[in-house]
Scaffold this motif. Structure first.
Motif, PDB file in Angstrom:
ATOM      1  N   ASN A  91       0.834  -1.202   0.000  1.00 48.11           N
ATOM      2  CA  ASN A  91       0.000   0.000   0.000  1.00 48.11           C
ATOM      3  C   ASN A  91       0.868   1.251   0.000  1.00 48.11           C
ATOM      4  OD1 ASN A  91      -2.470  -1.407   0.089  1.00 48.11           O
ATOM      5  ND2 ASN A  91      -2.318  -1.634   2.302  1.00 48.11           N
ATOM      6  N   ARG A  94       2.225   2.324  -3.405  1.00 49.61           N
ATOM      7  CA  ARG A  94       1.224   2.982  -4.239  1.00 49.61           C
ATOM      8  C   ARG A  94       1.087   4.456  -3.840  1.00 49.61           C
ATOM      9  NH1 ARG A  94      -1.948  -1.439  -2.937  1.00 49.61           N
ATOM     10  NH2 ARG A  94      -3.680  -0.160  -2.183  1.00 49.61           N
ATOM     11  N   HIS A  98       2.147   7.726  -6.145  1.00 45.57           N
ATOM     12  CA  HIS A  98       1.124   8.766  -6.322  1.00 45.57           C
ATOM     13  C   HIS A  98       1.709  10.133  -5.954  1.00 45.57           C
ATOM     14  CE1 HIS A  98      -3.416   9.864  -5.559  1.00 45.57           C
ATOM     15  NE2 HIS A  98      -2.786  10.771  -6.283  1.00 45.57           N
ATOM     16  N   VAL A 131      -7.464  10.256  -6.871  1.00 42.07           N
ATOM     17  CA  VAL A 131      -7.326   8.800  -6.762  1.00 42.07           C
ATOM     18  C   VAL A 131      -6.459   8.285  -7.903  1.00 42.07           C
ATOM     19  CG1 VAL A 131      -8.534   6.586  -6.724  1.00 42.07           C
ATOM     20  CG2 VAL A 131      -9.576   8.592  -5.643  1.00 42.07           C
ATOM     21  N   ALA A 132      -5.453   7.500  -7.562  1.00 40.58           N
ATOM     22  CA  ALA A 132      -4.560   6.906  -8.565  1.00 40.58           C
ATOM     23  C   ALA A 132      -4.729   5.385  -8.553  1.00 40.58           C
ATOM     24  CB  ALA A 132      -3.114   7.268  -8.275  1.00 40.58           C
ATOM     25  N   TYR A 133      -4.753   4.821  -9.734  1.00 33.22           N
ATOM     26  CA  TYR A 133      -4.820   3.365  -9.914  1.00 33.22           C
ATOM     27  C   TYR A 133      -3.401   2.891 -10.172  1.00 33.22           C
ATOM     28  CZ  TYR A 133      -6.207  -1.089 -12.113  1.00 33.22           C
ATOM     29  OH  TYR A 133      -6.356  -2.415 -12.444  1.00 33.22           O
ATOM     30  N   GLU A 135      -0.501  -0.494 -10.276  1.00 31.64           N
ATOM     31  CA  GLU A 135      -0.164  -1.919 -10.285  1.00 31.64           C
ATOM     32  C   GLU A 135       1.310  -2.069  -9.914  1.00 31.64           C
ATOM     33  OE1 GLU A 135      -1.223  -3.900 -13.875  1.00 31.64           O
ATOM     34  OE2 GLU A 135      -3.238  -3.029 -13.966  1.00 31.64           O
ATOM     35  N   ILE A 274      -2.693  -5.045  -7.294  1.00 36.42           N
ATOM     36  CA  ILE A 274      -3.471  -4.008  -7.975  1.00 36.42           C
ATOM     37  C   ILE A 274      -4.373  -3.324  -6.956  1.00 36.42           C
ATOM     38  CG2 ILE A 274      -5.136  -3.536  -9.809  1.00 36.42           C
ATOM     39  CD1 ILE A 274      -4.205  -6.190 -11.106  1.00 36.42           C
ATOM     40  N   GLY A 275      -4.312  -1.994  -6.931  1.00 30.43           N
ATOM     41  CA  GLY A 275      -5.147  -1.253  -6.009  1.00 30.43           C
ATOM     42  C   GLY A 275      -5.058   0.238  -6.264  1.00 30.43           C
ATOM     43  N   THR A 276      -5.600   1.013  -5.349  1.00 33.11           N
ATOM     44  CA  THR A 276      -5.640   2.455  -5.513  1.00 33.11           C
ATOM     45  C   THR A 276      -4.870   3.159  -4.403  1.00 33.11           C
ATOM     46  OG1 THR A 276      -7.705   2.608  -4.248  1.00 33.11           O
ATOM     47  CG2 THR A 276      -7.902   2.404  -6.649  1.00 33.11           C
ATOM     48  N   SER A 277      -4.595   4.430  -4.659  1.00 31.27           N
ATOM     49  CA  SER A 277      -4.063   5.338  -3.648  1.00 31.27           C
ATOM     50  C   SER A 277      -4.909   6.598  -3.710  1.00 31.27           C
ATOM     51  CB  SER A 277      -2.599   5.662  -3.940  1.00 31.27           C
ATOM     52  OG  SER A 277      -2.159   6.785  -3.190  1.00 31.27           O
ATOM     53  N   GLN A 278      -5.158   7.188  -2.549  1.00 37.39           N
ATOM     54  CA  GLN A 278      -5.963   8.408  -2.523  1.00 37.39           C
ATOM     55  C   GLN A 278      -5.239   9.509  -1.767  1.00 37.39           C
ATOM     56  OE1 GLN A 278     -10.070   7.933  -1.714  1.00 37.39           O
ATOM     57  NE2 GLN A 278     -10.523  10.103  -1.862  1.00 37.39           N
TER      58      GLN A 278
END
Length: 295
Positions: A91, A94, A98, A131-133, A135, A274-278
């Motif tokens: 996490n 990511r 970002h 929000v960034a996607y 990998e 695979i996930g997001t960062s905010q």
């Protein structure tokens, strides 16, 4: 008696991001220099990550240029909330990339990041509304890398259920027990304390159970140097790797955690997270007394 004049301490700009509720402060060194880790970062992490007297976060990430001969574009250093070093965070990386995108250090696309857990390639897509996607190529998980028998205290809690240690750039123990059946606030620190007593630099503790939905795992985590967190990226990879070896999951697994879901995809033995960062906010944080920070 005249009123005391408050001391004006120097500040450092910190940006706050979260990945599935696993939150980090990021210090970006924007002058293009490579910054070695030192004890000042540990003090900064303890002060800034404090949720009552600081900004509050699970860890501090330092983002700087990589050394010229490293084969990487950026260097990531991670300090847990208690100031201890951590090799890698799924996490966290990511959030790190970002922040690098937001600072204009790198463009969207593949970025090579040197971590204390090894070189990672991160595919970053342009952030939308904060929000960034992302990998992350996480490499290959090594099962049972720790040549220490799982302690009787763990066996007493889990009984005959399975448990496996895992290395995904940092150490984990994955226990087959649905999160709803384990008091992680007691179990996690007890397991970590036992491994600290063996001379190891702590261990992350995941408990996993197969969800009623096909291809889905339920996971909860105790992270060394932090405690219970909303999510753990390396823990998701460790859990998916172990579940795959146990026949509980396949080559694509959704790992459900209190902070949200991550997806782990395998190409052979290579794992991709695979996930997001905010983005949350930026802050000018007053440095602890006597601490000097480059960047």
């Amino acid at each position: 008696m005249p009123a005391a004049v408050p001391t004006v301490r120097p500040t450092v700009r910190l940006a706050k991001y979260h990945g599935l509720g696993n939150d980090f402060l990021v210090m970006v060194v924007a002058d293009g220099s490579a910054v070695p880790d030192d004890v000042a970062h540990a003090e900064l992490a303890r002060a800034s990550c404090d949720r009552h007297r600081g900004i509050g976060a699970d860890g501090l990430l330092v983002c700087s240029a990589a050394e010229a001969d490293s084969g990487a574009d950026l260097r990531m250093k991670l300090r847990n909330a208690d100031g201890s070093l951590a090799e890698m965070s799924g996490n966290g990386i990511r959030c790190f990339i970002h922040a690098a995108l937001d600072a204009g250090l790198v463009p969207p696309g593949p970025v090579r990041v040197l971590t204390d857990g090894g070189l990672r390639t991160v595919e970053a897509f342009p952030p939308v509304d904060g929000v960034a996607y992302v990998e992350v190529s996480m490499g290959t998980a090594t099962l049972d890398p720790i040549e220490i028998e799982i302690p009787a205290s763990v066996r007493a809690v889990i009984g005959e259920r399975r448990a496996t240690t895992v290395d995904v750039g940092n150490p984990h123990i994955v226990v087959e027990a649905h999160p709803s059946t384990i008091d992680l606030a007691t179990f996690g620190p007890a397991v970590e304390a036992w491994y600290l007593g063996t001379g190891l630099h702590g261990i992350n503790v995941e408990v996993i159970g197969r969800s009623a939905e096909e291809g889905v795992l339920d996971m909860a985590v105790w992270e060394r140097g932090v405690g219970i967190t909303q999510a753990c990226g390396t823990g998701a990879v460790a859990s998916a790797s172990v579940a795959r070896s146990w026949g509980l999951a396949g080559d694509r697994t959704r790992v459900m955690q209190p902070g949200g879901d991550a997806v782990v995809v395998f190409d052979g033995d290579e794992a991709r997270l695979i996930g997001t960062s905010q983005f949350i906010c930026t802050s000018e944080f007053a440095l602890p007394s006597g601490v000097s920070i480059h960047g």
